[in-house]
Enzyme design. Structure first.
Site, short mmCIF file in Angstrom:
data_model
loop_
_atom_site.label_atom_id
_atom_site.label_comp_id
_atom_site.label_asym_id
_atom_site.label_seq_id
_atom_site.Cartn_x
_atom_site.Cartn_y
_atom_site.Cartn_z
N HIS A 4 -3.65 1.03 8.01
CA HIS A 4 -2.30 1.61 7.99
C HIS A 4 -2.26 2.82 7.03
O HIS A 4 -1.74 3.88 7.38
CB HIS A 4 -1.30 0.52 7.55
CG HIS A 4 0.11 0.99 7.41
ND1 HIS A 4 1.13 0.52 8.20
CD2 HIS A 4 0.69 1.88 6.56
CE1 HIS A 4 2.27 1.11 7.85
NE2 HIS A 4 2.03 1.94 6.84
N GLU A 5 -2.84 2.63 5.84
CA GLU A 5 -2.80 3.71 4.85
C GLU A 5 -3.70 4.87 5.26
O GLU A 5 -3.34 6.04 5.07
CB GLU A 5 -3.19 3.19 3.46
CG GLU A 5 -2.32 2.06 2.92
CD GLU A 5 -0.83 2.35 2.97
OE1 GLU A 5 -0.43 3.52 2.89
OE2 GLU A 5 -0.05 1.39 3.12
N GLY A 60 0.84 -1.19 0.00
CA GLY A 60 0.00 0.00 0.00
C GLY A 60 0.87 1.23 0.00
O GLY A 60 2.06 1.16 0.35
N CYS A 99 6.78 -0.07 6.91
CA CYS A 99 6.31 1.09 6.16
C CYS A 99 7.41 1.55 5.21
O CYS A 99 8.57 1.65 5.62
CB CYS A 99 5.95 2.21 7.14
SG CYS A 99 5.33 3.69 6.34
N LEU A 100 7.04 1.83 3.97
CA LEU A 100 8.03 2.27 2.99
C LEU A 100 8.69 3.58 3.41
O LEU A 100 9.80 3.89 2.96
CB LEU A 100 7.37 2.45 1.62
CG LEU A 100 6.86 1.16 0.95
CD1 LEU A 100 6.10 1.51 -0.33
CD2 LEU A 100 7.99 0.20 0.65
N GLN A 158 3.20 9.92 1.41
CA GLN A 158 4.47 9.20 1.26
C GLN A 158 5.18 9.56 -0.04
O GLN A 158 6.35 9.22 -0.22
CB GLN A 158 4.23 7.68 1.30
CG GLN A 158 3.74 7.21 2.65
CD GLN A 158 3.59 5.70 2.66
OE1 GLN A 158 2.55 5.18 2.29
NE2 GLN A 158 4.65 5.01 3.06
N HIS A 193 -1.97 7.21 7.52
CA HIS A 193 -1.06 8.15 6.85
C HIS A 193 -1.77 9.45 6.49
O HIS A 193 -1.18 10.53 6.55
CB HIS A 193 -0.50 7.54 5.56
CG HIS A 193 0.71 6.69 5.75
ND1 HIS A 193 1.90 7.19 6.25
CD2 HIS A 193 0.95 5.38 5.50
CE1 HIS A 193 2.81 6.22 6.29
NE2 HIS A 193 2.25 5.11 5.85
#
Ligand code: ZN
Length: 162
Positions: free
Chosen positions: A139-140, A47, A97-98, A52, A143
């Site tokens: 999670h997304e 995701g 997480c990226l 991000q 953000h």
């Protein structure tokens, strides 16, 4: 086209900001969404949320259930997503997480959620996600509110070497 991914050592301000609702559903939004999908797959993520890649807009992308199982490049785009129903049941699971490279942690999430979101044409949809998909969604969505998984995680650390 892939976009540079923002990490917490770079643009923490963007990652911590509350994102704005998307109000214009035009070609620019479609191009941006496709770039996010390309970026997610290039980074081997499940995701990716707009902050991000440096943009505080209420949009994220995630792999589809089938895409996760079969490792295809199927992805969905969720614009202005919100949770409308949360399950009583919660589950712990490992997240990374990226934007926080090399760190993982255990996070408790609702096991299933019903959400509403808009597609790239502005049409509204309702959907229920369970298990890993529900985890990615939560999670997304975090953000978009400037929340990172490390805020919610237990046992944050670096993965053990294999
Ligand atoms: Zn993340």
């Amino acid at each position: 086209m892939t976009l540079p991914i923002v990490n917490i050592d770079g643009d923490i301000v963007t990652l911590r900001k509350i994102s704005d609702a998307v109000t214009v559903f035009d070609g620019q939004l479609k191009t941006f969404a496709q770039d996010m999908v390309d970026t997610m797959f290039a980074a081997n993520g499940v995701g990716l949320a707009a902050p991000q890649v440096g943009s505080n807009q209420n949009i994220f992308v995630m792999r589809t259930k089938e895409g996760l199982e079969k490792d295809t490049t199927d992805a969905r785009v969720l614009v202005n997503p919100k949770i409308t129903v949360k399950s009583k049941a919660t589950a712990m699971g490992v997240e990374g997480c990226l934007s926080i490279p090399g760190i993982i942690g255990d996070v408790r999430r609702f096991e299933s959620i019903t959400c509403s979101y808009q597609d790239l044409d502005g049409a509204t949809h309702a959907e229920t996600f369970t298990g890993f998909e529900a985890r990615i969604f939560q999670h997304e969505l975090d953000h978009l509110w400037g929340v990172l998984f490390i805020d919610r995680a237990d046992r944050v650390g670096r993965p053990k070497a294999a």
